[in-house]
Motif scaffolding. Structure first.
Motif, PDB file in Angstrom:
ATOM      1  N   TYR A 127       0.840  -1.195   0.000  1.00  0.00           N
ATOM      2  CA  TYR A 127       0.000   0.000   0.000  1.00  0.00           C
ATOM      3  C   TYR A 127       0.875   1.243   0.000  1.00  0.00           C
ATOM      4  O   TYR A 127       1.829   1.339   0.769  1.00  0.00           O
ATOM      5  CB  TYR A 127      -0.903   0.024   1.247  1.00  0.00           C
ATOM      6  N   LEU A 128       0.580   2.170  -0.907  1.00  0.00           N
ATOM      7  CA  LEU A 128       1.199   3.498  -0.885  1.00  0.00           C
ATOM      8  C   LEU A 128       0.071   4.513  -1.048  1.00  0.00           C
ATOM      9  O   LEU A 128      -0.904   4.232  -1.739  1.00  0.00           O
ATOM     10  CB  LEU A 128       2.177   3.654  -2.053  1.00  0.00           C
ATOM     11  N   PRO A 129       0.180   5.680  -0.448  1.00  0.00           N
ATOM     12  CA  PRO A 129      -0.865   6.688  -0.645  1.00  0.00           C
ATOM     13  C   PRO A 129      -0.946   7.069  -2.131  1.00  0.00           C
ATOM     14  O   PRO A 129       0.011   6.867  -2.875  1.00  0.00           O
ATOM     15  CB  PRO A 129      -0.403   7.876   0.199  1.00  0.00           C
ATOM     16  N   ASP A 130      -2.069   7.647  -2.480  1.00  0.00           N
ATOM     17  CA  ASP A 130      -2.348   8.031  -3.868  1.00  0.00           C
ATOM     18  C   ASP A 130      -1.198   8.746  -4.556  1.00  0.00           C
ATOM     19  O   ASP A 130      -0.650   9.699  -4.024  1.00  0.00           O
ATOM     20  CB  ASP A 130      -3.530   9.011  -3.873  1.00  0.00           C
ATOM     21  N   GLY A 131      -0.839   8.292  -5.741  1.00  0.00           N
ATOM     22  CA  GLY A 131       0.073   9.055  -6.591  1.00  0.00           C
ATOM     23  C   GLY A 131       1.549   8.780  -6.365  1.00  0.00           C
ATOM     24  O   GLY A 131       2.380   9.235  -7.135  1.00  0.00           O
ATOM     25  N   TYR A 132       1.925   8.058  -5.298  1.00  0.00           N
ATOM     26  CA  TYR A 132       3.351   7.834  -5.019  1.00  0.00           C
ATOM     27  C   TYR A 132       3.887   6.685  -5.876  1.00  0.00           C
ATOM     28  O   TYR A 132       3.241   5.645  -6.003  1.00  0.00           O
ATOM     29  CB  TYR A 132       3.577   7.525  -3.540  1.00  0.00           C
ATOM     30  N   ARG A 133       5.068   6.907  -6.451  1.00  0.00           N
ATOM     31  CA  ARG A 133       5.739   5.877  -7.253  1.00  0.00           C
ATOM     32  C   ARG A 133       7.200   5.822  -6.813  1.00  0.00           C
ATOM     33  O   ARG A 133       7.756   6.829  -6.396  1.00  0.00           O
ATOM     34  CB  ARG A 133       5.715   6.248  -8.739  1.00  0.00           C
ATOM     35  N   ALA A 134       7.840   4.630  -6.989  1.00  0.00           N
ATOM     36  CA  ALA A 134       9.262   4.513  -6.643  1.00  0.00           C
ATOM     37  C   ALA A 134      10.064   5.417  -7.570  1.00  0.00           C
ATOM     38  O   ALA A 134       9.843   5.426  -8.781  1.00  0.00           O
ATOM     39  CB  ALA A 134       9.697   3.070  -6.803  1.00  0.00           C
ATOM     40  N   SER A 135      10.986   6.235  -7.001  1.00  0.00           N
ATOM     41  CA  SER A 135      11.763   7.115  -7.873  1.00  0.00           C
ATOM     42  C   SER A 135      13.268   6.912  -7.734  1.00  0.00           C
ATOM     43  O   SER A 135      14.010   7.334  -8.601  1.00  0.00           O
ATOM     44  CB  SER A 135      11.407   8.585  -7.625  1.00  0.00           C
ATOM     45  N   ALA A 136      13.735   6.312  -6.658  1.00  0.00           N
ATOM     46  CA  ALA A 136      15.176   6.082  -6.519  1.00  0.00           C
ATOM     47  C   ALA A 136      15.401   4.950  -5.525  1.00  0.00           C
ATOM     48  O   ALA A 136      14.581   4.726  -4.634  1.00  0.00           O
ATOM     49  CB  ALA A 136      15.876   7.345  -6.026  1.00  0.00           C
ATOM     50  N   ALA A 137      16.518   4.219  -5.704  1.00  0.00           N
ATOM     51  CA  ALA A 137      16.833   3.123  -4.777  1.00  0.00           C
ATOM     52  C   ALA A 137      18.341   2.961  -4.700  1.00  0.00           C
ATOM     53  O   ALA A 137      19.047   3.175  -5.687  1.00  0.00           O
ATOM     54  CB  ALA A 137      16.198   1.827  -5.278  1.00  0.00           C
ATOM     55  N   TYR A 138      18.820   2.636  -3.521  1.00  0.00           N
ATOM     56  CA  TYR A 138      20.256   2.375  -3.387  1.00  0.00           C
ATOM     57  C   TYR A 138      20.518   1.482  -2.187  1.00  0.00           C
ATOM     58  O   TYR A 138      19.653   1.289  -1.327  1.00  0.00           O
ATOM     59  CB  TYR A 138      21.047   3.678  -3.284  1.00  0.00           C
ATOM     60  N   LEU A 139      21.741   0.911  -2.170  1.00  0.00           N
ATOM     61  CA  LEU A 139      22.174   0.124  -1.022  1.00  0.00           C
ATOM     62  C   LEU A 139      23.227   0.943  -0.284  1.00  0.00           C
ATOM     63  O   LEU A 139      24.218   1.360  -0.876  1.00  0.00           O
ATOM     64  CB  LEU A 139      22.765  -1.213  -1.474  1.00  0.00           C
ATOM     65  N   ALA A 140      22.969   1.185   1.001  1.00  0.00           N
ATOM     66  CA  ALA A 140      23.892   2.006   1.790  1.00  0.00           C
ATOM     67  C   ALA A 140      25.147   1.184   2.102  1.00  0.00           C
ATOM     68  O   ALA A 140      25.153  -0.042   1.936  1.00  0.00           O
ATOM     69  CB  ALA A 140      23.198   2.444   3.071  1.00  0.00           C
ATOM     70  N   PRO A 141      26.231   1.846   2.543  1.00  0.00           N
ATOM     71  CA  PRO A 141      27.479   1.129   2.836  1.00  0.00           C
ATOM     72  C   PRO A 141      27.285  -0.020   3.832  1.00  0.00           C
ATOM     73  O   PRO A 141      27.969  -1.039   3.751  1.00  0.00           O
ATOM     74  CB  PRO A 141      28.373   2.216   3.434  1.00  0.00           C
TER      75      PRO A 141
END
Lengths: 596, 186
Positions: free
Chosen positions: A496-510
């Motif tokens: 579930y995500l609120p209306d209109g939200y889409r994935a825009s960036a992803a990364y793996l931290a150190p």
């Protein structure tokens, strides 16, 4: 008693519980219940079921009001004068001033008509108005309720003057009657021009302890030799034309059309989080009451000049607005001496380190397409960065070039492609930074900031004729696709995500944590958006100085920091956190519960 | 709306203004009732995305046909009927109809209810067949009367009465089995 009759009574029990049995059948059943232990037991069980169903917790429900009204509005006749160029108008003068104040005073209800322009047309017209405005002067009245229990209402007079592109003055006079003279008055003065920026405001002091704050103290600070369009001392221009507030047609709803002082106006509605550029403009300094991101904001905007005429903020739980900003006079062509008061020379001014240069002498690749803007100031910063800027009206663009040293782009940036498939990285605006695109060549890092809309900004950046390359991975973290970030053994994806939200960036931290950022693509100013962090093999929540509330998520105890908009919990031995400064706890908890 | 409350009826003056084509008045109705309609549709569709689409379609259709609302029934009942029709149209289009029709059959053992889980009313409700779940949801979650439900579903009041009772009996049975499971009682 026959078993048939007994069965019939049993079948009537639900209707009996619901109060749906006729009086005669009801008394017969009550009589039967007195003598039948089996039916009494069944009645008790059915009542238990009934209350379990009635009282079971209800999850969050998306709000489709904007979508529905948008669809309906688009089916109806449009009355906005399309593509009509902004005409120079003057609506000030004593008589007009009095009329506007009278018509849009706080006691006058919003006027309505059925026909409305579409949000997209309003957005386009506002952009055009922002590009055309050369000077402006206005006065406003602000009424604020609920700032402090001992001060139920505060009233302010506001004077604003602007001359394109960077000269501005904003004066807020606090006319409130406080319980005593030790209460700090919220008087604010802000002055800016191409040379400097200066503000005087009351000292910061916790609202709860205001009477002991010895409120006569004021703070002043400022900068000389400032960079053009510097993010740390920006101009509150959304008060003039709400260019950034109304940047995306998805972020507001057009309610209707009305007439104010004989002029057409539109009534718009949005959530507080989407009105932040306007509200932070009016609250450029001083101490103000706080709002919830989902509180309701209504804006009455002039249909020709696109100046806001009245804006109100109503907390979700309240009927009456807690903040009302009403225009008293508006003038888009004031005398020059009113719009350029000059920044005072003061000891508190720091040196901004800007050194003006001839643009020809700089080695910055310039865009060929300028979206109607004109070259403005060029120069170098104290750290040797070379800068070109362009401006027109309230709209501006700034190209900064770093030679030789390739800084990484911000981790939360969204990878985008320029014409020819060239890589670039887009970062939406928030309350501190403007929209920004980062590009890299073999030996240069350019970042281009602007208050132009996203698609126009990307077109401008695309017209810079350089071969761009992939940016260096930021700070030891590795940028991955969203699927990769959510496909690790310990990660879960939100259902579930609120209306209109889409994935825009992803990364793996150190440290191996998976981080995914979700945003509403066309809408900005809600801070980070939603950041989901998940880390393996963590036994304890990290220490923090923030204030917490404890809540339960799927059986685990979670801590919620309203200050940071962050929910953190340990799920088995996996750490999960959701940071969403512009959402309320209910929505964040629903995202957390939907992790699968 | 809190769980188990009643559906909010719009002010008749607002409905009348909306009937005259006043978009702002209709927006007030949308704002006040869209959450109820969404929840009702969600209980039918059991899918948030489908509930989103159907809710929007239902209000668009309601606005187009609002002149036909004569005040013979409660406004919320009229709105629920439209939402239910939109849902059925959508199910028909998307091929879910067959699955739902199969659900309409009585399911004495409620196979989808996972008895190993703790007492979970949402799961239990999902496990009910549509024909008994629908009236129970309208009565318990939205406070509709048997007469209102009979109007929405187009079935006699007696049928509503027996379906609601069947729904509660099934839930009571599930809870009893679940309690035995948890306490180790056989």
């Amino acid at each position: 008693m026959s078993s048939d009759l007994h069965e019939r009574y049993r079948d009537d029990l639900s209707a009996f519980i619901d109060g749906e049995l006729p009086a005669s059948e009801r008394s017969a059943l009550e009589e039967h219940l007195e003598g039948c232990a089996e039916c009494r037991a069944l009645e008790a069980r059915l009542r238990a079921v009934d209350s379990a169903v009635r009282l079971h917790p209800v999850g969050p429900v998306p709000n489709h009001t904007g979508d529905i009204m948008g669809r309906l509005a688009s089916e109806r006749p449009v009355v906005l004068r399309r593509a009509e160029r902004f005409r120079r108008i003057r609506i000030a003068g004593v008589a007009a001033a009095a009329t506007i104040a009278l018509l849009i005073g706080s006691s006058v209800p919003w006027l309505r008509e059925g026909n409305v322009a579409s949000a997209a047309e309003i957005t386009g017209s506002v952009r055009e108005a922002a590009r055309s405005l050369e000077s402006y002067q206005a006065s406003y009245e602000i009424v604020e309720r609920g700032w402090h229990p001992d001060v139920p209402v505060r009233r302010f007079q506001v004077e604003v003057a602007f001359s394109s592109p960077e000269t501005m003055s904003l004066t807020i006079d606090d006319e409130t009657t406080y319980p005593s003279s030790i209460w700090p008055r919220n008087d604010v003065e802000l002055l800016a021009d191409a040379e400097g920026w200066w503000i005087q405001e009351p000292s910061l002091c916790p609202t709860d302890a205001l009477p002991i704050c010895e409120g006569t103290q004021t703070d002043e600070r400022g900068v000389m030799s400032r960079q053009p369009f510097d993010g740390t001392n920006r101009l509150p221009t959304d008060l003039i034309v709400p260019l950034e507030t109304l940047a995306a047609s998805q972020s507001f709803t057009v309610i209707g059309q009305t007439t104010v002082a004989g002029r057409d106006a539109y009534e718009l509605e949005m959530e507080f989080r989407d009105a932040l550029p306007f509200v932070t403009a009016i609250q450029a300094g001083g101490s103000w009451r706080e709002f919830n991101p989902t509180d309701r904001v209504r804006m009455l905007i002039d249909a020709e000049s696109w100046f806001p005429l009245k804006v109100s903020v109503t907390p979700r739980s309240a009927q009456r607005p807690a903040l009302t900003v009403s225009a008293v006079t508006l003038d888009d062509d004031p005398p020059a001496d009113l719009t350029n008061p000059g920044v005072p020379l003061a000891e508190t001014l720091r040196d901004g380190g800007w050194s003006p240069q001839d643009p020809e002498s700089l080695d910055v690749p310039a865009p060929e397409y300028l979206a109607g803007l004109e070259p403005y100031r060029a120069g170098t910063t104290s750290t040797g960065r070379e800068v070109l800027t362009y401006a027109r009206g309230l709209t501006w663009l700034k190209v900064t070039c770093v030679q030789g040293r390739l800084d990484s782009y911000p981790l939360t940036a969204e990878p985008v492609q320029l014409s020819g498939g060239r890589p670039a990285y887009y970062l939406p605006a928030d309350s501190d930074l403007r929209r920004r695109v980062d590009i890299f060549t073999e030996d240069e890092h350019l970042f281009i900031e602007s208050n132009l809309p996203r698609e126009v900004l990307i077109d401008v950046v695309g017209s810079i004729s350089v071969e761009t390359v992939e940016g260096p991975d930021p700070k030891r973290a590795s940028v991955v696709t969203v699927d990769e970030a959510l496909d690790l053994p310990f990660t879960q994806a939100p259902s579930y995500l609120p209306d209109g939200y889409r994935a825009s960036a992803a990364y793996l931290a150190p440290d191996g944590s998976s981080v995914v950022v979700y945003r509403r693509p066309q809408i900005e100013f809600d801070g980070l958006g939603i950041e989901l962090v998940q880390s393996d093999a963590v036994a304890f929540l990290p220490a923090s100085s923030l204030d917490f509330e404890t809540i339960r998520i799927d059986g685990s105890l979670a801590r919620w920091s309203p200050e940071a908009g962050e929910l953190q919990w340990i799920d088995g031995d996996v750490y999960r956190s959701i940071t969403a400064p512009s959402l309320d706890l209910g929505t964040v908890a629903a995202i957390a519960e939907g992790l699968r | 709306m809190p769980a188990g409350g009643s559906v909010q009826e719009p002010d008749p003056r607002t409905v009348e203004a909306a009937r005259r084509g006043d978009l702002a008045a209709f927006e007030e109705i949308v704002r006040a009732s869209q959450a109820d309609v969404w929840r009702f549709v969600f209980h039918l569709a059991r899918d948030e995305g489908i509930a989103d689409d159907i809710t929007q379609d239902a209000f668009i259709k309601a606005f187009r046909h609002i002149k036909r609302y004569r005040g013979d029934s409660r406004f919320s009942t009229w709105l629920f009927s439209i939402a239910r029709n939109c849902a059925m149209d959508e199910f028909r289009r998307s091929g879910r109809r067959r699955k739902l029709e199969a659900e309409m059959e009585f399911q004495p053992h409620a196979p989808e209810f996972d008895q190993t889980r703790s007492y979970d009313i949402r799961e239990a409700l999902k496990a009910l067949s549509l024909d008994v779940r629908e009236p129970l949801v309208m009565i318990d979650l939205f406070g509709l009367t048997y007469r209102d439900v009979s109007d929405v579903l187009g079935v006699p009041v007696g049928t509503v009465k027996s379906r609601v009772h069947r729904a509660r009996m099934l839930l009571a049975k599930m809870f009893a089995e679940n309690e035995r499971e948890e306490t180790g009682e056989f």
